[in-house]
Design a protein around this motif. Structure first.
Motif, PDB file in Angstrom:
ATOM      1  N   SER A 213       0.716  -1.556  -0.011  1.00 37.28           N
ATOM      2  CA  SER A 213       0.011  -0.188   0.022  1.00 37.28           C
ATOM      3  C   SER A 213       1.120   1.449   0.158  1.00 37.28           C
ATOM      4  O   SER A 213       2.080   1.335   0.895  1.00 37.28           O
ATOM      5  N   HIS A 214       0.241   2.170  -0.746  1.00 40.57           N
ATOM      6  CA  HIS A 214       1.442   3.651  -1.334  1.00 40.57           C
ATOM      7  C   HIS A 214       0.607   4.545  -0.239  1.00 40.57           C
ATOM      8  O   HIS A 214      -1.223   4.951  -0.712  1.00 40.57           O
ATOM      9  N   PHE A 215       0.537   5.252   1.157  1.00 40.58           N
ATOM     10  CA  PHE A 215      -0.201   6.602   1.568  1.00 40.58           C
ATOM     11  C   PHE A 215      -0.598   7.579   0.448  1.00 40.58           C
ATOM     12  O   PHE A 215       0.535   7.968  -0.798  1.00 40.58           O
ATOM     13  N   GLY A 216      -1.267   8.310  -0.124  1.00 40.60           N
ATOM     14  CA  GLY A 216      -1.733   9.082  -0.651  1.00 40.60           C
ATOM     15  C   GLY A 216      -2.448   9.144  -2.127  1.00 40.60           C
ATOM     16  O   GLY A 216      -2.828  10.062  -2.957  1.00 40.60           O
ATOM     17  N   GLU A 217      -1.883   7.652  -2.376  1.00 43.74           N
ATOM     18  CA  GLU A 217      -2.179   7.528  -3.587  1.00 43.74           C
ATOM     19  C   GLU A 217      -3.918   6.715  -4.304  1.00 43.74           C
ATOM     20  O   GLU A 217      -4.309   5.832  -3.463  1.00 43.74           O
TER      21      GLU A 217
ATOM     22  N   VAL B  50      -5.255   5.396   0.820  1.00 42.99           N
ATOM     23  CA  VAL B  50      -5.424   4.677   2.357  1.00 42.99           C
ATOM     24  C   VAL B  50      -4.168   6.047   3.103  1.00 42.99           C
ATOM     25  O   VAL B  50      -3.043   6.932   2.233  1.00 42.99           O
ATOM     26  N   MET B  51      -3.841   6.795   4.533  1.00 41.44           N
ATOM     27  CA  MET B  51      -4.021   8.040   4.761  1.00 41.44           C
ATOM     28  C   MET B  51      -1.920   7.523   5.483  1.00 41.44           C
ATOM     29  O   MET B  51      -2.989   5.745   6.025  1.00 41.44           O
TER      30      MET B  51
ATOM     31  N   ARG C  11     -10.256  -4.185   7.215  1.00 42.18           N
ATOM     32  CA  ARG C  11     -11.422  -3.906   7.578  1.00 42.18           C
ATOM     33  C   ARG C  11     -11.830  -2.014   8.049  1.00 42.18           C
ATOM     34  O   ARG C  11     -11.264  -2.147   8.460  1.00 42.18           O
ATOM     35  N   THR C  12     -12.792  -1.219   6.866  1.00 43.02           N
ATOM     36  CA  THR C  12     -12.395  -0.145   7.435  1.00 43.02           C
ATOM     37  C   THR C  12     -13.127   0.145   9.016  1.00 43.02           C
ATOM     38  O   THR C  12     -14.483  -0.254   9.185  1.00 43.02           O
ATOM     39  N   LEU C  13     -12.352   0.637   9.596  1.00 49.20           N
ATOM     40  CA  LEU C  13     -12.386   1.276  11.259  1.00 49.20           C
ATOM     41  C   LEU C  13     -12.976   3.135  10.899  1.00 49.20           C
ATOM     42  O   LEU C  13     -13.728   3.228  11.725  1.00 49.20           O
ATOM     43  N   LYS C  14     -12.119   3.811  10.327  1.00 50.29           N
ATOM     44  CA  LYS C  14     -12.154   5.435  10.377  1.00 50.29           C
ATOM     45  C   LYS C  14     -11.735   5.744   8.732  1.00 50.29           C
ATOM     46  O   LYS C  14     -11.061   5.451   7.781  1.00 50.29           O
ATOM     47  N   ALA C  15     -13.136   6.721   7.452  1.00 51.19           N
ATOM     48  CA  ALA C  15     -12.905   6.758   6.632  1.00 51.19           C
ATOM     49  C   ALA C  15     -14.002   8.388   6.118  1.00 51.19           C
ATOM     50  O   ALA C  15     -14.618   8.516   7.692  1.00 51.19           O
TER      51      ALA C  15
ATOM     52  N   ASP D 161     -14.015  16.263  -1.130  1.00 54.21           N
ATOM     53  CA  ASP D 161     -14.585  17.003  -2.368  1.00 54.21           C
ATOM     54  C   ASP D 161     -14.127  16.047  -3.987  1.00 54.21           C
ATOM     55  O   ASP D 161     -15.056  16.450  -4.503  1.00 54.21           O
ATOM     56  N   LYS D 162     -13.878  15.282  -4.195  1.00 52.55           N
ATOM     57  CA  LYS D 162     -13.486  14.790  -5.360  1.00 52.55           C
ATOM     58  C   LYS D 162     -13.993  13.301  -5.084  1.00 52.55           C
ATOM     59  O   LYS D 162     -14.150  12.085  -6.074  1.00 52.55           O
ATOM     60  N   GLY D 163     -15.006  13.005  -3.971  1.00 51.93           N
ATOM     61  CA  GLY D 163     -15.474  11.890  -3.899  1.00 51.93           C
ATOM     62  C   GLY D 163     -15.257  10.778  -3.273  1.00 51.93           C
ATOM     63  O   GLY D 163     -15.644   9.577  -2.730  1.00 51.93           O
ATOM     64  N   GLN D 164     -13.742  10.664  -3.215  1.00 47.51           N
ATOM     65  CA  GLN D 164     -12.555   9.615  -3.284  1.00 47.51           C
ATOM     66  C   GLN D 164     -12.854   9.004  -1.173  1.00 47.51           C
ATOM     67  O   GLN D 164     -12.878   9.962  -0.642  1.00 47.51           O
ATOM     68  N   ARG D 165     -12.877   8.329  -1.119  1.00 47.15           N
ATOM     69  CA  ARG D 165     -12.838   7.300   0.306  1.00 47.15           C
ATOM     70  C   ARG D 165     -11.389   7.694   1.147  1.00 47.15           C
ATOM     71  O   ARG D 165     -10.088   6.678  -0.206  1.00 47.15           O
ATOM     72  N   LEU D 166     -11.250   8.502   2.266  1.00 43.95           N
ATOM     73  CA  LEU D 166     -10.128   8.668   2.551  1.00 43.95           C
ATOM     74  C   LEU D 166      -9.814   7.749   3.865  1.00 43.95           C
ATOM     75  O   LEU D 166     -10.514   8.157   4.609  1.00 43.95           O
ATOM     76  N   LEU D 167      -9.022   6.953   3.502  1.00 48.32           N
ATOM     77  CA  LEU D 167      -9.418   5.580   5.057  1.00 48.32           C
ATOM     78  C   LEU D 167      -8.146   6.048   5.657  1.00 48.32           C
ATOM     79  O   LEU D 167      -6.770   6.105   5.526  1.00 48.32           O
ATOM     80  N   THR D 168      -8.199   5.943   6.834  1.00 48.02           N
ATOM     81  CA  THR D 168      -8.232   7.041   8.175  1.00 48.02           C
ATOM     82  C   THR D 168      -7.468   6.105   9.243  1.00 48.02           C
ATOM     83  O   THR D 168      -6.136   6.090  10.193  1.00 48.02           O
TER      84      THR D 168
END
Length: 190
Positions: A34-38, A46-47, A123-127, A131-138
């Motif tokens: 996984s690469h952050f920010g891509e 994935v943040m 499993r996504t815990l926080k996201a 504004d581009k409709g992208q899910r930011l997985l935190t």
């Protein structure tokens, strides 16, 4: 009779195996899963820090991220010896086990360059959404990292594969030396 059949249905319960033998052999692989920010093909990003809590929790209970073939939980093919976050993303290093039939196949495909994708199961815990409709997985609960044909994040690839054969190691060293010599000859020619 139907009630009797209901009472006889099989149940499955899984428990963690205790002490096991440590296996040191296998085909070593490493790369970023996984690469952050891509942005991946599904519109997820994935943040940085998204794996930290999950990796800490796994370590605290002595657990491991699983190495699977194509995200199939019935096909473990090896072990991840190291899974860590760094500035760039989620780095993994491990061994494909050749004592496992699918592991032998996977190792051959990786060595041939036919398979080089890595993909995460989580499993996504926080996201949040941007504004581009992208899910930011935190925050993610990481379960597994698979070898796959087509990763959701195209840059998630095996960067290194190293076998246990001394002949292969010698060949790789000789190839690297030949490439270095060729570069030096080209540099002198300019």
């Amino acid at each position: 009779m139907a009630k009797d059949m209901q009472d006889m249905q099989l149940e499955h319960k899984f428990v963690r195996i205790g002490e096991t033998e440590t296996v040191k052999e296998g085909v070593r692989i490493a790369g970023y899963a996984s690469h952050f920010g891509e942005v991946d093909k599904g519109g997820d990003v994935v943040m940085k820090g998204a794996y930290a809590a999950s990796l800490s929790a796994l370590e605290a209970r002595g657990g491991r991220v699983k190495m699977l073939w194509q995200h199939d939980p019935s096909q473990p093919i090896g072990v991840w010896d190291e899974v860590r976050e760094d500035q760039r993303g989620l780095w993994v290093e491990g061994r494909i086990l050749k004592d496992v039939a699918r592991g032998r196949e996977a190792a051959a495909l990786v060595r041939a360059g036919a398979i080089d994708g890595l993909s995460i199961g989580y499993r996504t815990l926080k996201a949040t959404k941007n504004d581009k409709g992208q899910r930011l997985l935190t925050e993610l609960e990481l379960w597994e990292v698979s070898l796959v044909t087509f990763p959701m994040l195209p840059s998630a690839r095996v960067e290194a594969a190293k076998g246990e054969s001394p002949e292969a190691e010698t060949l790789l060293r000789e190839l690297a030396a030949a490439i270095t010599d060729a570069r030096q000859m080209l540099a002198r020619g300019n």
